[in-house]
Design an enzyme around this catalytic site. Sequence first.
Site, PDB file in Angstrom:
ATOM      1  N   SER A 272      -9.319   2.933   2.389  1.00 52.43           N
ATOM      2  CA  SER A 272      -8.999   3.022   1.501  1.00 52.43           C
ATOM      3  C   SER A 272      -8.148   2.136   1.298  1.00 52.43           C
ATOM      4  O   SER A 272      -7.512   2.519  -0.160  1.00 52.43           O
ATOM      5  CB  SER A 272      -8.231   4.293   2.708  1.00 52.43           C
ATOM      6  OG  SER A 272      -7.362   3.298   3.498  1.00 52.43           O
TER       7      SER A 272
ATOM      8  N   LYS B 238       0.623  -1.374   0.249  1.00 56.91           N
ATOM      9  CA  LYS B 238      -0.154   0.340  -0.023  1.00 56.91           C
ATOM     10  C   LYS B 238       1.450   1.508  -0.427  1.00 56.91           C
ATOM     11  O   LYS B 238       1.686   1.448   0.690  1.00 56.91           O
ATOM     12  CB  LYS B 238      -1.096   0.027   1.433  1.00 56.91           C
ATOM     13  CG  LYS B 238      -1.806   1.165   1.223  1.00 56.91           C
ATOM     14  CD  LYS B 238      -2.118   0.962   2.414  1.00 56.91           C
ATOM     15  CE  LYS B 238      -4.000   2.383   2.208  1.00 56.91           C
ATOM     16  NZ  LYS B 238      -4.883   1.659   3.600  1.00 56.91           N
TER      17      LYS B 238
ATOM     18  N   SER C  90     -10.039   0.059   7.292  1.00 57.17           N
ATOM     19  CA  SER C  90      -9.762   0.245   5.931  1.00 57.17           C
ATOM     20  C   SER C  90      -9.121  -0.968   5.306  1.00 57.17           C
ATOM     21  O   SER C  90      -8.199  -0.973   4.194  1.00 57.17           O
ATOM     22  CB  SER C  90      -9.008   1.626   5.539  1.00 57.17           C
ATOM     23  OG  SER C  90      -9.102   2.772   6.157  1.00 57.17           O
TER      24      SER C  90
END
Length: 493
Positions: free
Chosen positions: A159, A79, A183
């Site tokens: 997210s 990420k 998330s």
Amino acid sequence: MTDLTTLGIAAIRDGVRDGQFKAREVAEAFNAKVAGADALNAFLVKTPEHALAAADAADAARAAGETLKPLAGVPIGMKDLFATKGVATTAASKILEGFVPPYESTVSQSLWNAGAGMLGKLNLDQFAMGSSNETSAFGNVISPWRRPNDTAPLAPGGSSGGSSTAVSAGLAPGATGTDTGGSIRQPAAFTGISGIKPTYGRCSRWGTIAFASSLDQAGPMARDVRDCAIMLEAMAGFDAKDATSLKLDVPNWEAALSADLKGKRVGVPKEYRVDGMPAEIEALWQQGIAWMRDAGAEIVEVSLPHTKYALPAYYIIAPAEASSNLARYDGVRYGLRDLPEGAGLQDMYAATRAAGFGDEVKRRILIGTYVLSAGFYDAYYTQAQKVRTLIARDFERAFEQCDVLLTPTAPSAAFALGEKQADPLAMYLNDVFTVPASLAGLPAMSVPGGLDKDGLPLGLQIIGKPLDEQGVLNAGLAIEQRAGFTARPQAWW
């Protein structure tokens, strides 16, 4: 030969160790798949050379008869909230465009130390603020799932939407995520994969771009529970550079996995039945309760009376911390600098932030600055922190009656991109089931439980006691074995 990109972390690790295939073959297969999936917009940066270098090191170690590292031969997605030395790190924001860290985050370094290779940096909601991956400055991530006879692009959750899409689409066997209010768990539910947020402090936050420091926690996203356990073992551990890091040994979660829940009590919180919840979510929850019973657990109803205040408290605390954390992005030291002709320092700050931050980030900074302001601090922020304490106490009392809690992960299946973008409150409600565990710092996991009427994945959430990741993983494994979830998106990209 088996398509190597259909294999998960455990299968790749064991296959490389046993000589069934070379780590380089695995890396090449995933690199090729990543290169052909630009339509999903999951990767912001591709690093095929990193994956190949780690693979070659694994193959050389095996050829030399050395003991292989725990993740030798396993390529993963990272990420783009984790700083990676020499590789652009932007948090999907224009304000950090072009920033190349001279250092490595503790979590990513731990994974490289364990032998993993990096396929690339994954897209996300800007600064991890969002539930649909529509706030990225570099375009929406598209879910690999589609409704039947419908080409409308669906949200992969947020997210960590780039991470969920990469794993679900078979672009990576596992990926890192971060979870501030859900998330990891919500995108895992939307895309039919597993993801766990460990106890706050299990994974170091050092080198991870901050959103809300008292809530942010790294965790793994993978195809199944075992793969999550393997990856979490490599990610977790004490870090002296992080003041909130827990000085505890990392358990061998994979070795202790067991789907036998005899003697365990599973709590069902009555407050999680919210108005307007789709019948499919309620039906899946009841099915999950039946699976827990089948695994040997006793079911008990528990009460978490302050749950209804969790979402408003979260959307005061998280923006307040974001307002403080994002003050460092001013155009002075790194990232974007917008310097209008004849501008002074304050003008540069204003222009840089106006150009660099997206609408959702600006919205949260404004909310956070407001609730921290002199006239409103006690009325909002102090009250929200008191509510947070009450929510944590609710969990403590509930865990006197049970070992883990079982709830839905999200109030719906994936929605179409753009469907909720005009209504921030509707978007925030996606976190209604995940936020309470975040406020209390508890370990929580989403595992796929089934499909809705449109054939889209639905997830079940397990919440555990502090530091009881094992209990959460075991309950997740019990669900996984009984759900028999094998659905995968049909490639259209």
